[in-house]
Design an enzyme around this catalytic site. Structure first.
Site, PDB file in Angstrom:
ATOM      1  N   ASP A   1     -11.187   2.516   3.339  1.00 37.45           N
ATOM      2  CA  ASP A   1     -11.469   1.081   3.224  1.00 37.45           C
ATOM      3  C   ASP A   1     -12.962   0.826   2.991  1.00 37.45           C
ATOM      4  O   ASP A   1     -13.356  -0.263   2.578  1.00 37.45           O
ATOM      5  CB  ASP A   1     -11.080   0.362   4.519  1.00 37.45           C
ATOM      6  CG  ASP A   1      -9.718  -0.301   4.450  1.00 37.45           C
ATOM      7  OD1 ASP A   1      -9.343  -0.771   3.361  1.00 37.45           O
ATOM      8  OD2 ASP A   1      -9.047  -0.367   5.499  1.00 37.45           O
TER       9      ASP A   1
ATOM     10  N   LYS B   1       0.840  -1.203   0.000  1.00 40.16           N
ATOM     11  CA  LYS B   1       0.000   0.000   0.000  1.00 40.16           C
ATOM     12  C   LYS B   1       0.871   1.247   0.000  1.00 40.16           C
ATOM     13  O   LYS B   1       0.594   2.221  -0.707  1.00 40.16           O
ATOM     14  CB  LYS B   1      -0.954  -0.025   1.204  1.00 40.16           C
ATOM     15  CG  LYS B   1      -2.057  -1.069   1.029  1.00 40.16           C
ATOM     16  CD  LYS B   1      -2.912  -1.323   2.266  1.00 40.16           C
ATOM     17  CE  LYS B   1      -3.819  -2.523   2.016  1.00 40.16           C
ATOM     18  NZ  LYS B   1      -4.703  -2.864   3.135  1.00 40.16           N
TER      19      LYS B   1
ATOM     20  N   GLN C   1      -4.735  -1.696   9.187  1.00 39.20           N
ATOM     21  CA  GLN C   1      -4.654  -3.015   8.572  1.00 39.20           C
ATOM     22  C   GLN C   1      -5.293  -4.054   9.498  1.00 39.20           C
ATOM     23  O   GLN C   1      -4.977  -4.116  10.681  1.00 39.20           O
ATOM     24  CB  GLN C   1      -3.179  -3.362   8.280  1.00 39.20           C
ATOM     25  CG  GLN C   1      -2.983  -4.657   7.526  1.00 39.20           C
ATOM     26  CD  GLN C   1      -3.572  -4.636   6.119  1.00 39.20           C
ATOM     27  OE1 GLN C   1      -3.590  -3.620   5.447  1.00 39.20           O
ATOM     28  NE2 GLN C   1      -4.076  -5.774   5.683  1.00 39.20           N
TER      29      GLN C   1
END
Ligand code: GUN
Length: 281
Positions: free
Chosen positions: A119, A52, A96
């Site tokens: 997200d 990422k 995460q």
């Protein structure tokens, strides 16, 4: 049979994001910024986080990296999120998953400002998706829609069967396919006659996490098959999907490989979400 090249399509998406980010910097002086938080040292998560950050670099975003020890308390994590929520130079916040067991995943998701939830996990964004309002959409499902559209596959009026009902993939994908006017079925581990249900699909999407579970007898001749699975073979260490590629590719019209199919799209759509957060679109 056509192989849908997720690597190529994700590269196109990233290049589009890169061009728009450069424009935003030039016209408004805004540098898109994503904050990435990792708690603990799960090796798979470390790889995802590294990828990422690399993608941010590629598209010209700033990335802030917080690699916190396993013992980090929930309170400490929530304080960091609060700080980033209030920092107007930060456009996206990503924690995460999975977080260590002593931290409540839902409390973490709820703490991220819905306006920075790139997200698309926050209940507010999930709700907006459900009622067809703008908001951040979970990256893997959004990437699947892009794979279909950019391969010129019609979705409207098609029978779509999704195997798997996770909050991250199955459920949001069902809502997106519905938005595209597909007739949608969500199948799962308790579904009766799974083979017959899958065989109805014009577009079959496997997101179960069981290596090579979808064999050719689950697939209608000429169907489009999207494989979301990322399974690692215990013996060889090689990646494989939920779909038995060799058998199924004989029968379908389009198929995504693993690796190089859905996987690369997730990060590309994350970059796109960050850009949209910064532009306010
Ligand atoms: N863990 C596995 N997939 C994801 C994802 O898309 N986002 C985050 N934050 N964590 C994950």
């Amino acid at each position: 049979m056509n192989i849908i090249d997720g690597k190529l399509i994700s590269q196109q998406v990233k290049d589009e994001v890169k061009a728009k980010a450069a424009k935003l910097k030039e016209s408004k002086g805004i540098e898109v910024c994503l904050a990435v938080i990792l708690v603990g040292s799960d090796p798979a998560s470390q790889v995802y986080v590294r990828n990422k950050k690399k993608a941010c670099e590629y598209v010209g975003f700033k990335s802030l990296s917080y690699e916190l020890p396993e013992e980090t308390t929930q309170e400490e994590l929530l304080q960091l999120i609060d700080k980033l929520n209030n920092d107007e130079t930060v456009h996206g916040i990503l924690v995460q998953m999975p977080v260590p067991e002593h931290i409540d995943e839902k409390a973490v998701i709820d703490a991220i400002s819905p306006r920075k939830d790139v997200d698309g996990f926050h209940p507010m964004n999930v709700g907006e998706l459900c009622i067809g309002e703008p908001g951040f959409v979970s990256c893997t499902p959004a990437g699947i829609i892009q794979l279909l559209k950019r391969s010129n596959i019609d979705i409207s009026g098609k029978e779509c069967v999704i195997v798997g009902r996770s909050n991250i993939v199955g459920k949001p994908l069902a809502l997106l396919m519905l938005r595209e006017n597909a007739t949608v079925t969500i199948a799962h581990s308790k579904t009766k006659n799974l083979k017959e249900v899958c065989k109805r699909a014009d577009i079959l999407i496997a997101a179960v996490g069981k290596a090579k579970m979808i064999t050719e007898d689950y697939v209608k001749e000429g169907a489009v098959v999207i494989d979301v699975g990322i399974n690692r073979n215990q013996d060889t260490g090689k990646l494989c999907g939920d779909v038995d590629f060799e058998g199924v590719s004989e029968k379908c019209s389009y198929i995504t490989p693993v690796p190089g199919g859905v996987g690369p799209m997730t990060i590309a759509m994350l970059m796109n979400n960050c850009l949209e957060s910064a532009t306010g679109e």
